[in-house]
Design a protein around this motif. Structure first.
Motif, PDB file in Angstrom:
ATOM      1  N   ALA A 147       0.838  -1.193   0.000  1.00 26.01           N
ATOM      2  CA  ALA A 147       0.000   0.000   0.000  1.00 26.01           C
ATOM      3  C   ALA A 147       0.878   1.249   0.000  1.00 26.01           C
ATOM      4  O   ALA A 147       1.954   1.266   0.607  1.00 26.01           O
ATOM      5  N   PRO A 148       0.434   2.321  -0.668  1.00 24.71           N
ATOM      6  CA  PRO A 148       1.258   3.542  -0.710  1.00 24.71           C
ATOM      7  C   PRO A 148       1.690   4.037   0.666  1.00 24.71           C
ATOM      8  O   PRO A 148       2.829   4.493   0.835  1.00 24.71           O
ATOM      9  N   ALA A 149       0.809   3.915   1.657  1.00 23.24           N
ATOM     10  CA  ALA A 149       1.148   4.398   2.990  1.00 23.24           C
ATOM     11  C   ALA A 149       2.273   3.603   3.640  1.00 23.24           C
ATOM     12  O   ALA A 149       2.953   4.098   4.553  1.00 23.24           O
ATOM     13  N   ASP A 150       2.491   2.374   3.161  1.00 21.22           N
ATOM     14  CA  ASP A 150       3.516   1.517   3.742  1.00 21.22           C
ATOM     15  C   ASP A 150       4.851   1.573   2.997  1.00 21.22           C
ATOM     16  O   ASP A 150       5.803   0.901   3.391  1.00 21.22           O
ATOM     17  N   VAL A 151       4.906   2.363   1.932  1.00 27.53           N
ATOM     18  CA  VAL A 151       6.140   2.454   1.143  1.00 27.53           C
ATOM     19  C   VAL A 151       7.313   2.982   1.959  1.00 27.53           C
ATOM     20  O   VAL A 151       8.420   2.419   1.892  1.00 27.53           O
ATOM     21  N   PRO A 152       7.169   4.054   2.740  1.00 27.83           N
ATOM     22  CA  PRO A 152       8.351   4.579   3.448  1.00 27.83           C
ATOM     23  C   PRO A 152       9.012   3.556   4.356  1.00 27.83           C
ATOM     24  O   PRO A 152      10.252   3.459   4.386  1.00 27.83           O
ATOM     25  N   ALA A 153       8.220   2.786   5.091  1.00 29.59           N
ATOM     26  CA  ALA A 153       8.809   1.817   6.012  1.00 29.59           C
ATOM     27  C   ALA A 153       9.533   0.710   5.266  1.00 29.59           C
ATOM     28  O   ALA A 153      10.648   0.305   5.645  1.00 29.59           O
ATOM     29  N   LEU A 154       8.915   0.203   4.197  1.00 20.53           N
ATOM     30  CA  LEU A 154       9.556  -0.874   3.434  1.00 20.53           C
ATOM     31  C   LEU A 154      10.792  -0.346   2.709  1.00 20.53           C
ATOM     32  O   LEU A 154      11.812  -1.049   2.617  1.00 20.53           O
ATOM     33  N   ALA A 155      10.724   0.871   2.211  1.00 16.93           N
ATOM     34  CA  ALA A 155      11.891   1.471   1.551  1.00 16.93           C
ATOM     35  C   ALA A 155      13.054   1.581   2.511  1.00 16.93           C
ATOM     36  O   ALA A 155      14.215   1.319   2.145  1.00 16.93           O
ATOM     37  N   ALA A 156      12.775   1.960   3.751  1.00 17.76           N
ATOM     38  CA  ALA A 156      13.840   2.071   4.743  1.00 17.76           C
ATOM     39  C   ALA A 156      14.478   0.714   5.009  1.00 17.76           C
ATOM     40  O   ALA A 156      15.701   0.620   5.196  1.00 17.76           O
ATOM     41  N   GLU A 157      13.669  -0.352   5.006  1.00 16.23           N
ATOM     42  CA  GLU A 157      14.219  -1.688   5.209  1.00 16.23           C
ATOM     43  C   GLU A 157      15.158  -2.074   4.072  1.00 16.23           C
ATOM     44  O   GLU A 157      16.243  -2.619   4.310  1.00 16.23           O
ATOM     45  N   VAL A 158      14.746  -1.811   2.841  1.00 18.49           N
ATOM     46  CA  VAL A 158      15.596  -2.149   1.696  1.00 18.49           C
ATOM     47  C   VAL A 158      16.880  -1.327   1.733  1.00 18.49           C
ATOM     48  O   VAL A 158      17.981  -1.852   1.522  1.00 18.49           O
ATOM     49  N   ALA A 159      16.753  -0.041   2.002  1.00 19.64           N
ATOM     50  CA  ALA A 159      17.927   0.838   2.000  1.00 19.64           C
ATOM     51  C   ALA A 159      18.949   0.415   3.057  1.00 19.64           C
ATOM     52  O   ALA A 159      20.151   0.603   2.869  1.00 19.64           O
ATOM     53  N   ALA A 160      18.462  -0.172   4.150  1.00 18.48           N
ATOM     54  CA  ALA A 160      19.356  -0.571   5.230  1.00 18.48           C
ATOM     55  C   ALA A 160      19.877  -1.996   5.088  1.00 18.48           C
ATOM     56  O   ALA A 160      20.796  -2.389   5.815  1.00 18.48           O
ATOM     57  N   ALA A 161      19.322  -2.769   4.156  1.00 16.15           N
ATOM     58  CA  ALA A 161      19.661  -4.186   4.045  1.00 16.15           C
ATOM     59  C   ALA A 161      20.984  -4.386   3.317  1.00 16.15           C
ATOM     60  O   ALA A 161      21.240  -3.762   2.281  1.00 16.15           O
TER      61      ALA A 161
END
Length: 236
Positions: A147-161
């Motif tokens: 969902a669009p509202a959940d993009v920031p949190a998932l993006a942060a996970e990818v960026a930190a992985a």
């Protein structure tokens, strides 16, 4: 007409559509990258497209990716289909880009596989556009994605992985939707993502029937199968 001639003609028409759409949108003619989707088509078509200058090729199914990619190292491989976590290692081994990251468990699986393989995998978050005025929102049918509202949190996970690089977003216009409305919604999500992750500037959107709408709304990559390769053979 032999297959190579057919592909050459289709490619010329596709490139003309992309260039025309870029000009109409006030964007440079080379602003959009073509990703050829070769699902169910033979490896010979990949070689033929590569000889014609197509350097980005995508697959929807891990089973086809793992067969075709080793035979066609001359192209960059994109995985664009829904991905089970237990297939992550195979996809990391054969693809340079994954367009369909949509959950934390998949981020973890891709990260572990990328580290083990000694690779850096470019990841796009698949965004559900069902909330942007589509029939899917009313019927409950969905083509997948976060969902669009959940993009920031998932993006942060990818960026930190470890082993992963956040590349941007991917989406499919919902069934029964106005593609302009859907892709305008995606464009707004992408703008917010770039404000937090400047390098996550890819927008993978637009297929054979709606590439013009996607380009109007900032698509950097279009994923084309039918317009380029013709009617898809049945799945084996």
């Amino acid at each position: 007409m032999i297959r190579e001639d057919e592909l050459r003609d289709n490619l010329q028409k596709v490139r003309e559509r992309i260039q025309t759409a870029c000009v109409a949108a006030g964007r440079p003619e080379d602003a959009v990258t073509l990703v050829a989707i070769t699902k169910t088509f033979p490896v010979s078509d990949v070689h033929a497209l590569a000889a014609l200058g197509v350097r980005e090729v995508g697959e929807n199914r891990e089973q086809e990716l793992r067969v075709k990619a080793p035979e066609c190292p001359e192209v960059v491989w994109h995985f664009v289909g829904q991905l089970q976590s237990n297939k992550a290692r195979s996809v990391v081994r054969h693809a340079q880009v994954v367009h369909s990251v949509d959950r934390s468990s998949l981020v973890s699986a891709l990260s572990r596989a990328a580290v083990d393989e000694g690779r850096v995998l470019r990841c796009l978050l698949q965004v559900s556009l069902a909330s942007f005025g589509s029939a899917e929102a009313a019927t409950g049918r969905s083509r997948g994605g976060v969902a669009p509202a959940d993009v920031p949190a998932l993006a942060a996970e990818v960026a930190a992985a470890d082993g992963l690089e956040l590349g941007g977003l991917m989406a499919v216009a919902p069934l029964g939707s106005d593609p302009d409305q859907a892709f305008a919604g995606l464009e707004s999500v992408a703008s917010r993502l770039r404000s937090e992750h400047a390098g996550a500037d890819w927008i993978s959107a637009g297929m054979s029937g709606d590439l013009e709408a996607a380009i109007r709304h900032g698509a950097t990559h279009v994923r084309l199968g039918r317009a380029l390769l013709g009617t898809r053979p049945p799945l084996g």
